[in-house]
Scaffold this motif. Structure first.
Motif, PDB file in Angstrom:
ATOM      1  N   ILE A 182     -12.324  15.787 -48.645  1.00 28.09           N
ATOM      2  CA  ILE A 182     -13.709  16.119 -49.172  1.00 28.09           C
ATOM      3  C   ILE A 182     -13.974  15.546 -50.413  1.00 28.09           C
ATOM      4  N   LEU A 183     -14.629  14.608 -50.808  1.00 30.13           N
ATOM      5  CA  LEU A 183     -14.927  13.583 -51.768  1.00 30.13           C
ATOM      6  C   LEU A 183     -16.546  13.946 -52.400  1.00 30.13           C
ATOM      7  N   ALA A 184     -16.409  14.607 -53.781  1.00 28.52           N
ATOM      8  CA  ALA A 184     -17.769  15.091 -54.399  1.00 28.52           C
ATOM      9  C   ALA A 184     -18.330  16.024 -53.721  1.00 28.52           C
ATOM     10  N   GLY A 185     -17.720  16.698 -52.688  1.00 29.77           N
ATOM     11  CA  GLY A 185     -18.236  17.717 -51.854  1.00 29.77           C
ATOM     12  C   GLY A 185     -18.517  19.214 -52.453  1.00 29.77           C
ATOM     13  N   LEU A 186     -18.687  19.931 -51.635  1.00 33.77           N
ATOM     14  CA  LEU A 186     -18.940  21.565 -51.732  1.00 33.77           C
ATOM     15  C   LEU A 186     -18.100  22.328 -50.815  1.00 33.77           C
ATOM     16  N   PRO A 187     -17.957  23.554 -51.281  1.00 34.87           N
ATOM     17  CA  PRO A 187     -17.401  24.403 -50.238  1.00 34.87           C
ATOM     18  C   PRO A 187     -18.009  24.934 -49.132  1.00 34.87           C
ATOM     19  N   TYR A 188     -17.586  25.100 -47.880  1.00 32.65           N
ATOM     20  CA  TYR A 188     -18.510  25.681 -46.901  1.00 32.65           C
ATOM     21  C   TYR A 188     -18.889  27.293 -47.273  1.00 32.65           C
ATOM     22  N   GLY A 189     -20.202  27.214 -47.011  1.00 27.20           N
ATOM     23  CA  GLY A 189     -20.976  28.413 -47.348  1.00 27.20           C
ATOM     24  C   GLY A 189     -21.622  28.490 -49.007  1.00 27.20           C
ATOM     25  N   ALA A 190     -21.493  27.379 -49.438  1.00 24.71           N
ATOM     26  CA  ALA A 190     -22.050  27.346 -51.004  1.00 24.71           C
ATOM     27  C   ALA A 190     -23.478  27.622 -51.068  1.00 24.71           C
ATOM     28  N   ALA A 191     -24.383  27.325 -49.650  1.00 27.69           N
ATOM     29  CA  ALA A 191     -25.540  27.296 -49.938  1.00 27.69           C
ATOM     30  C   ALA A 191     -26.378  27.530 -48.317  1.00 27.69           C
ATOM     31  N   SER A 192     -27.311  28.049 -48.366  1.00 29.43           N
ATOM     32  CA  SER A 192     -28.199  28.199 -47.222  1.00 29.43           C
ATOM     33  C   SER A 192     -29.677  27.938 -47.110  1.00 29.43           C
ATOM     34  N   THR A 193     -29.994  27.461 -48.508  1.00 31.14           N
ATOM     35  CA  THR A 193     -31.510  27.081 -48.550  1.00 31.14           C
ATOM     36  C   THR A 193     -31.560  25.894 -49.465  1.00 31.14           C
ATOM     37  N   VAL A 194     -32.664  24.915 -49.510  1.00 34.09           N
ATOM     38  CA  VAL A 194     -32.557  24.122 -50.688  1.00 34.09           C
ATOM     39  C   VAL A 194     -32.198  24.450 -52.189  1.00 34.09           C
ATOM     40  N   PRO A 195     -33.191  25.376 -52.657  1.00 34.39           N
ATOM     41  CA  PRO A 195     -32.849  25.928 -54.064  1.00 34.39           C
ATOM     42  C   PRO A 195     -31.243  26.435 -54.271  1.00 34.39           C
ATOM     43  N   GLN A 196     -30.774  27.137 -53.112  1.00 30.64           N
ATOM     44  CA  GLN A 196     -29.307  27.283 -53.281  1.00 30.64           C
ATOM     45  C   GLN A 196     -28.560  26.075 -53.288  1.00 30.64           C
ATOM     46  N   ALA A 197     -28.781  25.024 -52.910  1.00 34.38           N
ATOM     47  CA  ALA A 197     -28.303  23.842 -52.607  1.00 34.38           C
ATOM     48  C   ALA A 197     -28.216  22.941 -54.063  1.00 34.38           C
ATOM     49  N   PHE A 198     -29.277  23.182 -54.539  1.00 38.92           N
ATOM     50  CA  PHE A 198     -29.257  22.432 -55.945  1.00 38.92           C
ATOM     51  C   PHE A 198     -28.385  23.291 -57.068  1.00 38.92           C
ATOM     52  N   GLU A 199     -28.466  24.695 -57.027  1.00 41.50           N
ATOM     53  CA  GLU A 199     -27.866  25.512 -57.690  1.00 41.50           C
ATOM     54  C   GLU A 199     -26.513  25.220 -57.628  1.00 41.50           C
ATOM     55  N   ALA A 200     -25.864  25.060 -56.327  1.00 49.15           N
ATOM     56  CA  ALA A 200     -24.395  24.944 -56.080  1.00 49.15           C
ATOM     57  C   ALA A 200     -24.079  23.420 -56.802  1.00 49.15           C
ATOM     58  N   TRP A 232     -11.068  15.438 -53.891  1.00 51.21           N
ATOM     59  CA  TRP A 232     -11.449  14.103 -54.501  1.00 51.21           C
ATOM     60  C   TRP A 232     -12.767  14.403 -55.524  1.00 51.21           C
ATOM     61  N   GLN A 233     -12.429  14.123 -56.891  1.00 49.72           N
ATOM     62  CA  GLN A 233     -13.682  14.713 -57.608  1.00 49.72           C
ATOM     63  C   GLN A 233     -13.556  13.598 -58.852  1.00 49.72           C
ATOM     64  N   GLY A 234     -14.716  13.279 -59.283  1.00 54.92           N
ATOM     65  CA  GLY A 234     -14.910  12.481 -60.682  1.00 54.92           C
ATOM     66  C   GLY A 234     -15.153  13.629 -61.669  1.00 54.92           C
ATOM     67  N   GLU A 235     -14.575  13.468 -62.830  1.00 53.35           N
ATOM     68  CA  GLU A 235     -14.626  14.518 -63.922  1.00 53.35           C
ATOM     69  C   GLU A 235     -15.860  14.154 -64.713  1.00 53.35           C
ATOM     70  N   ALA A 236     -16.752  13.139 -64.394  1.00 58.44           N
ATOM     71  CA  ALA A 236     -18.035  12.845 -65.149  1.00 58.44           C
ATOM     72  C   ALA A 236     -19.157  12.945 -64.069  1.00 58.44           C
ATOM     73  N   ASP A 237     -18.915  13.514 -63.055  1.00 60.20           N
ATOM     74  CA  ASP A 237     -19.993  13.688 -62.034  1.00 60.20           C
ATOM     75  C   ASP A 237     -20.885  14.344 -62.257  1.00 60.20           C
ATOM     76  N   ALA A 238     -22.118  13.998 -62.419  1.00 58.41           N
ATOM     77  CA  ALA A 238     -23.387  14.772 -62.883  1.00 58.41           C
ATOM     78  C   ALA A 238     -24.127  15.109 -61.440  1.00 58.41           C
ATOM     79  N   THR A 239     -23.895  15.006 -60.570  1.00 53.94           N
ATOM     80  CA  THR A 239     -24.700  15.176 -59.220  1.00 53.94           C
ATOM     81  C   THR A 239     -23.978  16.296 -58.546  1.00 53.94           C
ATOM     82  N   VAL A 240     -22.909  16.284 -58.359  1.00 54.66           N
ATOM     83  CA  VAL A 240     -21.875  17.430 -57.853  1.00 54.66           C
ATOM     84  C   VAL A 240     -20.944  17.853 -58.872  1.00 54.66           C
ATOM     85  N   ARG A 241     -21.202  18.785 -59.655  1.00 48.47           N
ATOM     86  CA  ARG A 241     -20.418  19.153 -60.662  1.00 48.47           C
ATOM     87  C   ARG A 241     -18.996  19.247 -60.147  1.00 48.47           C
TER      88      ARG A 241
END
Length: 371
Positions: A182-200, A232-241
């Motif tokens: 999982i590269l610059a991704g999110l955990p399963y179940g992090a969101a179920s709507t568009v607003p929740q996706a941006f919050e996550a 995998w995660q970039g520490e300066a990632d401003a798109t997926v924190r």
């Protein structure tokens, strides 16, 4: 906010131009007798792989003379990307040819998502046997049967929305996969709507390890064993924190019965900080590569040569570290298979481990000095 939206629009526009350039989309696809379509690059489209409820495209690559029983790697692109552009950037098909595995690259359609993101936050697309998740599962099933690949060695990796969709696939079909990345991704179940996706994405809300693990346990009837996961995660990632990477770790460590505060290995490496968790096996069960100053994208060591692959571009970042190589190492696929050959007493070569009779005979003659 208008400045942010303008910046996103510009980024998407530039990304689309780059993708068209890399994939040669101006060329018409070519039909082949197997009912597939050969794209302008080396990927081939399969159109009849199942019901395809998620309406995704299936593109695949098989190296020449790939033996039956080879592994399968699934690679999921990020937003604004195409499968061919992602392959060109990461070098997945080059590595498939060097090492010996089948490659599946699902592709989003603009009708499903205007930015070509996999819909990792839509309930219909993130449930087992539904939507995009089922489409990808059908593609995997088609390749395992049609191409004779090993169902015990299926792996999946993805970037950003593709990374979040990798979480979806590992959660909804854990019995299918031996490992994931999982590269610059999110955990399963992090969101179920568009607003929740941006919050996550932008805030990375913290949940307990048990809550993260329970989301995966509720996604299927599977009770283990669980896939091995590389993060995998970039520490300066401003798109997926970067906090999202910690939430992904919590999820998979909880499933494996491990604790985030007790890695079995933690060390500073050239260009990264590395942590790993395991139980004394040869390879860890969960690992994370944290890359200082890297923004949103796939870490690459672009070019040709040892531990190099791919080509730098938007969200494909040449930081001197090849994540595709390291991911294959983590999965146990990092070295080309040992090739054996045999020649009978009459000088006739027999096919062994994917070599053709002609290539076996040539090699045998070279060894005995006759060619």
């Amino acid at each position: 906010m208008p400045d942010v939206l303008h910046g996103l629009d510009e980024m998407i526009r530039l990304r689309q131009r780059w993708t068209r350039l890399m994939t040669g989309n101006s060329e018409a696809p070519l039909r082949d007798p197997a009912g597939t379509e050969a794209t302008a690059d080396r990927l081939t489209e399969v159109t009849a792989f199942g019901g395809n409820p998620g309406a995704l495209r299936m593109l695949r690559f098989l190296p020449p003379d790939l033996p039956r029983g080879a592994p399968l790697v699934v690679a999921l692109h990020g937003c604004t990307q195409s499968a061919a552009g992602f392959d060109h950037g990461c070098g997945w098909s080059d590595l498939a040819g060097q090492i010996g595995f089948g490659l599946l690259m699902p592709e989003q359609r603009r009708e499903n998502n205007g930015n070509l993101c996999f819909n990792w936050f839509e309930p219909e697309d993130t449930r087992r046997d539904s939507g995009e998740a089922l489409s990808i599962r059908q593609m995997i099933g088609w390749m395992l049967e049609h191409d004779g690949l090993d169902p015990r060695r299926v792996f999946i990796a993805g970037l950003s929305a593709g990374g979040a969709m990798t979480s979806v696939m590992l959660a909804t079909y854990p019995e299918v996969f031996s490992g994931g990345a999982i590269l610059a991704g999110l955990p399963y179940g992090a969101a179920s709507t568009v607003p929740q996706a941006f919050e996550a994405m932008f805030q990375a809300p913290q949940r307990s390890a048990g809550e993260r693990g329970d989301a995966v346990r509720a996604a299927s009837r599977h009770q283990g064993p669980w896939p091995r996961v590389s993060v995998w995660q970039g520490e300066a990632d401003a798109t997926v924190r970067p906090g999202n990477a910690e939430e992904v770790l919590k999820q998979w460590l909880d499933l494996h019965g491990l604790e985030i505060g007790h890695p079995t290995l933690q060390e500073a490496r050239p260009g990264e900080t590395y942590r790993a968790w395991g139980r004394g096996e040869d390879r860890p069960l969960v690992e994370i590569h944290s890359i200082p100053a890297m923004e949103h994208g796939v870490p690459l060591h672009a070019g040709t040569g040892e531990r190099r692959a791919g080509s730098a571009g938007p969200f494909l970042l040449d930081v001197g570290l090849s994540s595709p190589h390291a991911i294959l190492d983590f999965w146990g696929l990092g070295e080309p298979p040992q090739r054996r050959f045999a020649v009978d007493r009459n000088g006739e070569a027999w096919e062994v481990h994917g070599f053709s009779p002609a290539s076996l005979l040539d090699k045998a003659l070279r060894i005995v000095g006759l060619r």
